[in-house]
Scaffold this motif. Sequence first.
Motif, PDB file in Angstrom:
ATOM      1  N   VAL A  94       0.870  -1.183   0.000  1.00 34.82           N
ATOM      2  CA  VAL A  94       0.000   0.000   0.000  1.00 34.82           C
ATOM      3  C   VAL A  94       0.904   1.229   0.000  1.00 34.82           C
ATOM      4  CG1 VAL A  94      -1.832   1.261   1.172  1.00 34.82           C
ATOM      5  CG2 VAL A  94      -1.783  -1.249   1.269  1.00 34.82           C
ATOM      6  N   VAL A  95       0.740   2.067  -1.016  1.00 35.78           N
ATOM      7  CA  VAL A  95       1.576   3.260  -1.166  1.00 35.78           C
ATOM      8  C   VAL A  95       0.666   4.473  -1.352  1.00 35.78           C
ATOM      9  CG1 VAL A  95       3.383   1.850  -2.220  1.00 35.78           C
ATOM     10  CG2 VAL A  95       1.763   3.091  -3.684  1.00 35.78           C
ATOM     11  N   PRO A  96       1.195   5.694  -1.110  1.00 33.70           N
ATOM     12  CA  PRO A  96       0.391   6.887  -1.392  1.00 33.70           C
ATOM     13  C   PRO A  96       0.000   6.933  -2.869  1.00 33.70           C
ATOM     14  CG  PRO A  96       2.307   7.451  -0.065  1.00 33.70           C
ATOM     15  CD  PRO A  96       2.500   6.031  -0.511  1.00 33.70           C
ATOM     16  N   ALA A  97      -1.174   7.464  -3.135  1.00 39.25           N
ATOM     17  CA  ALA A  97      -1.695   7.477  -4.504  1.00 39.25           C
ATOM     18  C   ALA A  97      -0.757   8.181  -5.475  1.00 39.25           C
ATOM     19  CB  ALA A  97      -3.073   8.135  -4.528  1.00 39.25           C
ATOM     20  N   ARG A  98       0.025   9.156  -5.006  1.00 37.97           N
ATOM     21  CA  ARG A  98       0.928   9.911  -5.886  1.00 37.97           C
ATOM     22  C   ARG A  98       2.367   9.404  -5.834  1.00 37.97           C
ATOM     23  NH1 ARG A  98      -1.440  14.540  -7.772  1.00 37.97           N
ATOM     24  NH2 ARG A  98      -3.395  15.179  -6.783  1.00 37.97           N
ATOM     25  N   SER A 115      -4.262   2.720  11.510  1.00 39.78           N
ATOM     26  CA  SER A 115      -3.290   3.793  11.735  1.00 39.78           C
ATOM     27  C   SER A 115      -2.245   3.814  10.617  1.00 39.78           C
ATOM     28  CB  SER A 115      -2.593   3.600  13.082  1.00 39.78           C
ATOM     29  OG  SER A 115      -3.524   3.619  14.145  1.00 39.78           O
ATOM     30  N   ALA A 116      -1.857   2.632  10.157  1.00 41.69           N
ATOM     31  CA  ALA A 116      -0.887   2.566   9.063  1.00 41.69           C
ATOM     32  C   ALA A 116      -1.446   3.190   7.794  1.00 41.69           C
ATOM     33  CB  ALA A 116      -0.503   1.112   8.808  1.00 41.69           C
ATOM     34  N   ARG A 128      -1.491   7.632   3.792  1.00 40.36           N
ATOM     35  CA  ARG A 128      -2.209   8.732   3.119  1.00 40.36           C
ATOM     36  C   ARG A 128      -1.478  10.062   3.320  1.00 40.36           C
ATOM     37  NH1 ARG A 128      -6.995   5.991   5.052  1.00 40.36           N
ATOM     38  NH2 ARG A 128      -8.266   5.249   3.293  1.00 40.36           N
ATOM     39  N   GLU A 129      -0.859  10.205   4.491  1.00 40.37           N
ATOM     40  CA  GLU A 129      -0.143  11.446   4.797  1.00 40.37           C
ATOM     41  C   GLU A 129       1.278  11.440   4.248  1.00 40.37           C
ATOM     42  OE1 GLU A 129      -0.416  11.957   8.990  1.00 40.37           O
ATOM     43  OE2 GLU A 129      -2.610  11.889   9.020  1.00 40.37           O
ATOM     44  N   ASP A 130       1.603  10.425   3.454  1.00 40.33           N
ATOM     45  CA  ASP A 130       2.884  10.329   2.761  1.00 40.33           C
ATOM     46  C   ASP A 130       4.053  10.132   3.727  1.00 40.33           C
ATOM     47  OD1 ASP A 130       4.189  10.053   0.392  1.00 40.33           O
ATOM     48  OD2 ASP A 130       4.574  12.187   0.104  1.00 40.33           O
ATOM     49  N   VAL A 131       3.790   9.502   4.877  1.00 38.95           N
ATOM     50  CA  VAL A 131       4.870   9.205   5.812  1.00 38.95           C
ATOM     51  C   VAL A 131       5.743   8.072   5.269  1.00 38.95           C
ATOM     52  CG1 VAL A 131       5.409   8.368   8.146  1.00 38.95           C
ATOM     53  CG2 VAL A 131       3.550  10.023   7.784  1.00 38.95           C
ATOM     54  N   GLY A 132       5.129   7.135   4.558  1.00 36.59           N
ATOM     55  CA  GLY A 132       5.862   6.010   3.997  1.00 36.59           C
ATOM     56  C   GLY A 132       4.910   5.041   3.319  1.00 36.59           C
ATOM     57  N   VAL A 133       5.442   3.888   2.947  1.00 35.51           N
ATOM     58  CA  VAL A 133       4.640   2.825   2.348  1.00 35.51           C
ATOM     59  C   VAL A 133       4.469   1.732   3.394  1.00 35.51           C
ATOM     60  CG1 VAL A 133       5.559   3.377   0.065  1.00 35.51           C
ATOM     61  CG2 VAL A 133       6.639   1.576   1.436  1.00 35.51           C
ATOM     62  N   LEU A 151      -7.511  -4.459   4.506  1.00 35.71           N
ATOM     63  CA  LEU A 151      -7.707  -3.271   3.681  1.00 35.71           C
ATOM     64  C   LEU A 151      -8.985  -2.540   4.069  1.00 35.71           C
ATOM     65  CD1 LEU A 151      -6.756  -4.587   0.131  1.00 35.71           C
ATOM     66  CD2 LEU A 151      -5.433  -3.010   1.558  1.00 35.71           C
ATOM     67  N   PRO A 152      -8.943  -1.207   4.074  1.00 37.88           N
ATOM     68  CA  PRO A 152     -10.160  -0.452   4.404  1.00 37.88           C
ATOM     69  C   PRO A 152     -11.180  -0.544   3.281  1.00 37.88           C
ATOM     70  CG  PRO A 152      -8.425   1.044   3.697  1.00 37.88           C
ATOM     71  CD  PRO A 152      -7.801  -0.321   3.764  1.00 37.88           C
ATOM     72  N   ALA A 153     -12.445  -0.293   3.622  1.00 36.50           N
ATOM     73  CA  ALA A 153     -13.499  -0.321   2.604  1.00 36.50           C
ATOM     74  C   ALA A 153     -13.286   0.766   1.561  1.00 36.50           C
ATOM     75  CB  ALA A 153     -14.862  -0.166   3.274  1.00 36.50           C
ATOM     76  N   GLN A 154     -12.779   1.909   1.995  1.00 38.96           N
ATOM     77  CA  GLN A 154     -12.499   3.031   1.090  1.00 38.96           C
ATOM     78  C   GLN A 154     -10.994   3.263   1.031  1.00 38.96           C
ATOM     79  OE1 GLN A 154     -14.979   4.322  -0.642  1.00 38.96           O
ATOM     80  NE2 GLN A 154     -16.499   3.100   0.476  1.00 38.96           N
ATOM     81  N   CYS A 155     -10.453   3.273  -0.176  1.00 38.64           N
ATOM     82  CA  CYS A 155      -8.996   3.396  -0.333  1.00 38.64           C
ATOM     83  C   CYS A 155      -8.593   4.727  -0.973  1.00 38.64           C
ATOM     84  CB  CYS A 155      -8.463   2.234  -1.160  1.00 38.64           C
ATOM     85  SG  CYS A 155      -8.559   0.640  -0.324  1.00 38.64           S
ATOM     86  N   GLN A 156      -9.361   5.786  -0.760  1.00 41.76           N
ATOM     87  CA  GLN A 156      -8.981   7.078  -1.322  1.00 41.76           C
ATOM     88  C   GLN A 156      -7.610   7.492  -0.797  1.00 41.76           C
ATOM     89  OE1 GLN A 156     -11.831   6.494   0.281  1.00 41.76           O
ATOM     90  NE2 GLN A 156     -13.587   7.467  -0.720  1.00 41.76           N
ATOM     91  N   GLY A 157      -6.809   7.986  -1.705  1.00 43.85           N
ATOM     92  CA  GLY A 157      -5.474   8.436  -1.338  1.00 43.85           C
ATOM     93  C   GLY A 157      -4.463   7.319  -1.259  1.00 43.85           C
ATOM     94  N   LEU A 158      -4.888   6.099  -1.532  1.00 39.37           N
ATOM     95  CA  LEU A 158      -3.993   4.948  -1.436  1.00 39.37           C
ATOM     96  C   LEU A 158      -3.953   4.211  -2.778  1.00 39.37           C
ATOM     97  CD1 LEU A 158      -5.245   3.419   1.942  1.00 39.37           C
ATOM     98  CD2 LEU A 158      -3.300   4.960   1.623  1.00 39.37           C
TER      99      LEU A 158
END
Length: 287
Positions: A167-171, A224-225, A230-235, A243-250
């Motif tokens: 799981v990585v940030p969307a960008r 929490s991970a 999502r906050e771009d702290v890491g992968v 996995l969350p039901a909604q993966c926006q930003g991921l």
Amino acid sequence: MMNLMHWRLLVAVADHGSITAAAERVGMTQSAASQAMASMEIALGVQLFTREPRKTLPTALGVSVIEQARVMLSALQAIRCRVEEARPMLRGNLRIACFPQVLAKFLSPRLQRFAQLYPGIEVTTLEVTDDEVHALLDADLVDLGVVLNPEPERNPTLLGRDIWLAVVPARHALAQQVTVTLAQLLEQPFVLATGGCSVNARSLSADAGLTLRDVRAEVREWSSAFSLVREDVGVTLVPETTLPAQCQGLRVLPLSVPIHREFALVGSPNRSSSVAADALLAMLADN
């Protein structure tokens, strides 16, 4: 009205050839037995026996009726035997240790079915970490425990399996790939999520001969991970079931070489399983 005693008497008369002997066999008086036989013939509207001075013999139709009566009485006896065999499973207690994600997704639906089949067995589930599952099993404090990637010698009963996903940030640069290697993922700033389990990204990297060098945060909760990614702290690397039901930003990516985990029920290594535990394992094996 005919009852079970009538049918037993019918078979006893056929076996002994005498109403008197049959009456003694089933615990009736001779007169009561004669009245019972007569009432059966009246109820059925046919003659089942011919009475002779020293012998009572079935008619041709009586022979057929007696055969069916034997089948019925044999089936009743089989039912009684089956109930006696099952009696230990009609009441009991069953304690199962499990970690939360597997309990909710894999075990709870099966326990609902088990409760329908064995309503007299009380099931208690303990939500613990995978290390605690092994500790409880070793201490004989639970009947069964859900373990990860069980060893074959534990005679595991498989509940399900999932895969590890990146799981990585969307960008993130890796988000453009279709798959990612474990080595590529571990080179990035990393959010280590454990879920309270000893099997996590750190242990998986060690198993692969790799090193997790740049851990920016270590958290227990998977949620929490995801927030930190999502906050771009890491992968991060997580099991599919978390996995969350909604993966926006991921961006969720499969590993190029899949890594699976299996969940299975095992018993205590120090004692034989209980009747209740055997009943649950048999139900799972049938399904």
